[in-house]
Design a protein around this motif. Structure first.
Motif, PDB file in Angstrom:
ATOM      1  N   ILE A  40       0.825  -1.205   0.000  1.00 51.32           N
ATOM      2  CA  ILE A  40       0.000   0.000   0.000  1.00 51.32           C
ATOM      3  C   ILE A  40       0.862   1.260   0.000  1.00 51.32           C
ATOM      4  CG2 ILE A  40      -1.673   1.320   1.348  1.00 51.32           C
ATOM      5  CD1 ILE A  40      -2.788  -1.394   2.316  1.00 51.32           C
ATOM      6  N   GLN A  41       1.874   1.318   0.881  1.00 52.88           N
ATOM      7  CA  GLN A  41       2.719   2.508   0.997  1.00 52.88           C
ATOM      8  C   GLN A  41       3.743   2.609  -0.131  1.00 52.88           C
ATOM      9  OE1 GLN A  41       4.442   2.355   4.921  1.00 52.88           O
ATOM     10  NE2 GLN A  41       2.507   2.823   5.940  1.00 52.88           N
ATOM     11  N   ARG A  42       4.154   1.468  -0.677  1.00 54.03           N
ATOM     12  CA  ARG A  42       5.070   1.377  -1.818  1.00 54.03           C
ATOM     13  C   ARG A  42       6.398   2.127  -1.584  1.00 54.03           C
ATOM     14  NH1 ARG A  42       1.897   2.535  -7.277  1.00 54.03           N
ATOM     15  NH2 ARG A  42       3.752   1.516  -8.083  1.00 54.03           N
ATOM     16  N   PRO A  43       7.119   1.799  -0.490  1.00 53.79           N
ATOM     17  CA  PRO A  43       8.452   2.394  -0.315  1.00 53.79           C
ATOM     18  C   PRO A  43       9.443   1.845  -1.333  1.00 53.79           C
ATOM     19  CG  PRO A  43       8.073   0.695   1.327  1.00 53.79           C
ATOM     20  CD  PRO A  43       6.783   0.858   0.590  1.00 53.79           C
ATOM     21  N   ILE A  44       9.143   0.667  -1.883  1.00 51.19           N
ATOM     22  CA  ILE A  44       9.985   0.064  -2.925  1.00 51.19           C
ATOM     23  C   ILE A  44       9.088  -0.484  -4.019  1.00 51.19           C
ATOM     24  CG2 ILE A  44      11.893  -0.515  -1.363  1.00 51.19           C
ATOM     25  CD1 ILE A  44      10.807  -3.364  -1.231  1.00 51.19           C
ATOM     26  N   LYS A  45       9.650  -0.605  -5.205  1.00 52.15           N
ATOM     27  CA  LYS A  45       8.929  -1.180  -6.339  1.00 52.15           C
ATOM     28  C   LYS A  45       9.835  -2.196  -7.030  1.00 52.15           C
ATOM     29  CE  LYS A  45       8.219   2.726  -8.479  1.00 52.15           C
ATOM     30  NZ  LYS A  45       8.860   3.646  -7.552  1.00 52.15           N
ATOM     31  N   VAL A  46       9.236  -3.061  -7.828  1.00 48.31           N
ATOM     32  CA  VAL A  46      10.009  -4.033  -8.593  1.00 48.31           C
ATOM     33  C   VAL A  46      10.941  -3.279  -9.539  1.00 48.31           C
ATOM     34  CG1 VAL A  46       9.892  -5.873 -10.308  1.00 48.31           C
ATOM     35  CG2 VAL A  46       8.215  -5.795  -8.457  1.00 48.31           C
ATOM     36  N   GLY A  47      12.225  -3.652  -9.523  1.00 48.04           N
ATOM     37  CA  GLY A  47      13.224  -2.989 -10.349  1.00 48.04           C
ATOM     38  C   GLY A  47      14.068  -1.983  -9.589  1.00 48.04           C
ATOM     39  N   ASP A  48      13.660  -1.604  -8.368  1.00 44.49           N
ATOM     40  CA  ASP A  48      14.442  -0.653  -7.571  1.00 44.49           C
ATOM     41  C   ASP A  48      15.737  -1.297  -7.075  1.00 44.49           C
ATOM     42  OD1 ASP A  48      12.470   1.189  -7.918  1.00 44.49           O
ATOM     43  OD2 ASP A  48      11.794   1.236  -5.831  1.00 44.49           O
ATOM     44  N   ILE A  49      16.783  -0.489  -6.997  1.00 45.36           N
ATOM     45  CA  ILE A  49      18.035  -0.919  -6.358  1.00 45.36           C
ATOM     46  C   ILE A  49      17.976  -0.450  -4.912  1.00 45.36           C
ATOM     47  CG2 ILE A  49      20.544  -0.806  -6.385  1.00 45.36           C
ATOM     48  CD1 ILE A  49      19.428  -2.158  -8.833  1.00 45.36           C
ATOM     49  N   ILE A  50      18.016  -1.389  -3.970  1.00 48.88           N
ATOM     50  CA  ILE A  50      17.866  -1.035  -2.561  1.00 48.88           C
ATOM     51  C   ILE A  50      18.978  -1.670  -1.726  1.00 48.88           C
ATOM     52  CG2 ILE A  50      15.359  -0.875  -2.808  1.00 48.88           C
ATOM     53  CD1 ILE A  50      15.185  -3.534  -1.229  1.00 48.88           C
ATOM     54  N   GLU A  51      19.115  -1.144  -0.526  1.00 50.04           N
ATOM     55  CA  GLU A  51      20.008  -1.732   0.480  1.00 50.04           C
ATOM     56  C   GLU A  51      19.230  -1.844   1.783  1.00 50.04           C
ATOM     57  OE1 GLU A  51      24.215  -0.823   2.866  1.00 50.04           O
ATOM     58  OE2 GLU A  51      23.650   0.386   1.127  1.00 50.04           O
ATOM     59  N   THR A  52      19.112  -3.045   2.309  1.00 53.67           N
ATOM     60  CA  THR A  52      18.380  -3.266   3.553  1.00 53.67           C
ATOM     61  C   THR A  52      18.807  -4.577   4.184  1.00 53.67           C
ATOM     62  OG1 THR A  52      16.173  -3.436   4.547  1.00 53.67           O
ATOM     63  CG2 THR A  52      16.459  -4.409   2.368  1.00 53.67           C
ATOM     64  N   ASN A  53      18.794  -4.613   5.492  1.00 49.03           N
ATOM     65  CA  ASN A  53      19.125  -5.829   6.240  1.00 49.03           C
ATOM     66  C   ASN A  53      20.479  -6.408   5.832  1.00 49.03           C
ATOM     67  OD1 ASN A  53      16.503  -6.742   7.884  1.00 49.03           O
ATOM     68  ND2 ASN A  53      15.828  -5.896   5.932  1.00 49.03           N
ATOM     69  N   GLY A  54      21.421  -5.540   5.440  1.00 50.53           N
ATOM     70  CA  GLY A  54      22.757  -5.992   5.079  1.00 50.53           C
ATOM     71  C   GLY A  54      22.892  -6.499   3.659  1.00 50.53           C
ATOM     72  N   PHE A  55      21.850  -6.364   2.844  1.00 47.91           N
ATOM     73  CA  PHE A  55      21.884  -6.832   1.459  1.00 47.91           C
ATOM     74  C   PHE A  55      21.633  -5.660   0.509  1.00 47.91           C
ATOM     75  CE2 PHE A  55      20.499 -10.521   3.954  1.00 47.91           C
ATOM     76  CZ  PHE A  55      21.404 -11.479   3.528  1.00 47.91           C
ATOM     77  N   THR A  56      22.318  -5.686  -0.624  1.00 47.61           N
ATOM     78  CA  THR A  56      22.123  -4.693  -1.676  1.00 47.61           C
ATOM     79  C   THR A  56      21.785  -5.426  -2.961  1.00 47.61           C
ATOM     80  OG1 THR A  56      23.713  -3.172  -0.668  1.00 47.61           O
ATOM     81  CG2 THR A  56      23.164  -2.803  -2.988  1.00 47.61           C
ATOM     82  N   GLY A  57      20.774  -4.954  -3.677  1.00 51.25           N
ATOM     83  CA  GLY A  57      20.414  -5.604  -4.925  1.00 51.25           C
ATOM     84  C   GLY A  57      19.181  -4.999  -5.551  1.00 51.25           C
ATOM     85  N   LYS A  58      18.746  -5.626  -6.640  1.00 56.12           N
ATOM     86  CA  LYS A  58      17.562  -5.165  -7.386  1.00 56.12           C
ATOM     87  C   LYS A  58      16.341  -5.981  -6.949  1.00 56.12           C
ATOM     88  CE  LYS A  58      17.786  -4.180 -11.780  1.00 56.12           C
ATOM     89  NZ  LYS A  58      17.887  -4.298 -13.261  1.00 56.12           N
ATOM     90  N   VAL A  59      15.239  -5.274  -6.687  1.00 54.31           N
ATOM     91  CA  VAL A  59      14.009  -5.939  -6.261  1.00 54.31           C
ATOM     92  C   VAL A  59      13.431  -6.729  -7.435  1.00 54.31           C
ATOM     93  CG1 VAL A  59      11.681  -5.615  -5.356  1.00 54.31           C
ATOM     94  CG2 VAL A  59      13.541  -4.123  -4.577  1.00 54.31           C
ATOM     95  N   LYS A  60      13.280  -8.043  -7.247  1.00 55.25           N
ATOM     96  CA  LYS A  60      12.733  -8.904  -8.287  1.00 55.25           C
ATOM     97  C   LYS A  60      11.226  -9.093  -8.150  1.00 55.25           C
ATOM     98  CE  LYS A  60      14.931 -10.776 -10.895  1.00 55.25           C
ATOM     99  NZ  LYS A  60      15.358 -10.357 -12.251  1.00 55.25           N
TER     100      LYS A  60
END
Length: 289
Positions: free
Chosen positions: A128-148
């Motif tokens: 609902i809030q959409r802080p991230i979307k598919v295709g975004d490059i993020i860093e969280t919980n010690g991991f960095t990558g593209k949201v699949k």
């Protein structure tokens, strides 16, 4: 004699059956109304589920959330119709027992599947809030990558090294997220150093010219150059520039920037001292004299 005794025993049975028949006949209208009500609520459940799915599809790309809310909408409408139908049949106590039983069952399931429930609720808020979307490059919980993919129970990211990482939705929702794609821009930094004998103003000018020759720089951000410290054999500086991530990634951008900076320094004879060649400011001053 035997016939009279038998008739006395059979008559109460026929009387009872007759009373049941009369009672069932009197219930026929209520039964028909209850069935008609269930049919109407069945239609309303299908329409309500489709309507909710269409509305949510415009607000969220999470298909799992859309399907879940649509199914819950149908269940709620159908359950409401069932309660009304039971009320028409005079089964109010049955309705009360069903509501109480549903509450106890929901409480038990909540305790039994606490983590699963938390992940589902967190996944719903993320959708609902959409802080991230598919295709975004993020860093969280010690991991960095593209949201699949973004599911209700978890978020799957590609760690850019060939592996997929599945992170529970509650960890995504409860912990900080760095979204490198949200603004469409990203800053890249290069650390370097030049010898003590170099003309620092010239080094800055040449570095900025080299950076501005890159074709993937952000159109709204400037390139920043600053000297940061005296090293053992160099005067260290930093070049910070913003890139348009639609054109290139940070790794490729940094590689290209290092190449153009090195080429520019070679053309103008600017030396980057080899590590370990100790040249102090005092020695550099002696060389100049």
């Amino acid at each position: 004699m035997l016939f009279l005794e038998l008739s006395k025993k059979v008559d109460p049975i026929f009387i009872k059956l007759d009373s049941w028949f009369d009672l069932s006949i009197s219930y026929v209208p209520n039964v028909l109304i209850a069935i008609l009500l269930l049919v109407i609520f069945r239609f309303l459940a299908g329409y309500g589920g489709r309507l909710m799915a269409n509305v949510l599809a415009k607000a969220s790309q999470n298909e799992a959330l859309v399907s879940l809310v649509s199914a819950l909408t149908r269940i709620v409408i159908l359950t409401t119709g069932l309660f009304f139908a039971l009320g028409i049949l005079g089964l109010e106590k049955t309705v009360t027992s069903m509501v109480a039983g549903a509450g106890v069952l929901a409480l038990a399931l909540g305790f039994a599947f606490q983590d699963l429930t938390t992940n589902f609720i967190s996944g719903a808020f993320i959708a609902i809030q959409r802080p991230i979307k598919v295709g975004d490059i993020i860093e969280t919980n010690g991991f960095t990558g593209k949201v699949k993919s973004i599911n209700l129970r978890s978020v799957i990211i590609d760690n850019l090294a060939g592996q997929q990482v599945e992170i529970p939705s509650k960890d995504i929702f409860q912990k900080p997220i760095t979204n490198f794609t949200h603004s469409g821009e990203r800053r890249v930094q290069i650390d370097c150093g030049v010898g003590f004998t170099e003309d620092l103003a010239l080094v800055e000018k040449i570095s900025l010219e080299a950076m501005h020759s890159l074709g993937f720089l952000s159109a709204t951000r400037s390139v920043d150059f600053s000297y940061v410290k005296f090293g053992a054999s160099t005067i260290d500086f930093q070049v910070q520039f913003w890139i348009d991530q639609a054109k290139t990634g940070p790794g490729s951008a940094k590689s290209e920037a290092i190449k153009v900076l090195k080429t520019a320094f070679d053309i103008h004879g600017i030396v980057i001292p080899v590590k370990g060649s100790e040249v102090t400011p005092t020695e550099a001053k002696k060389d100049l004299t």
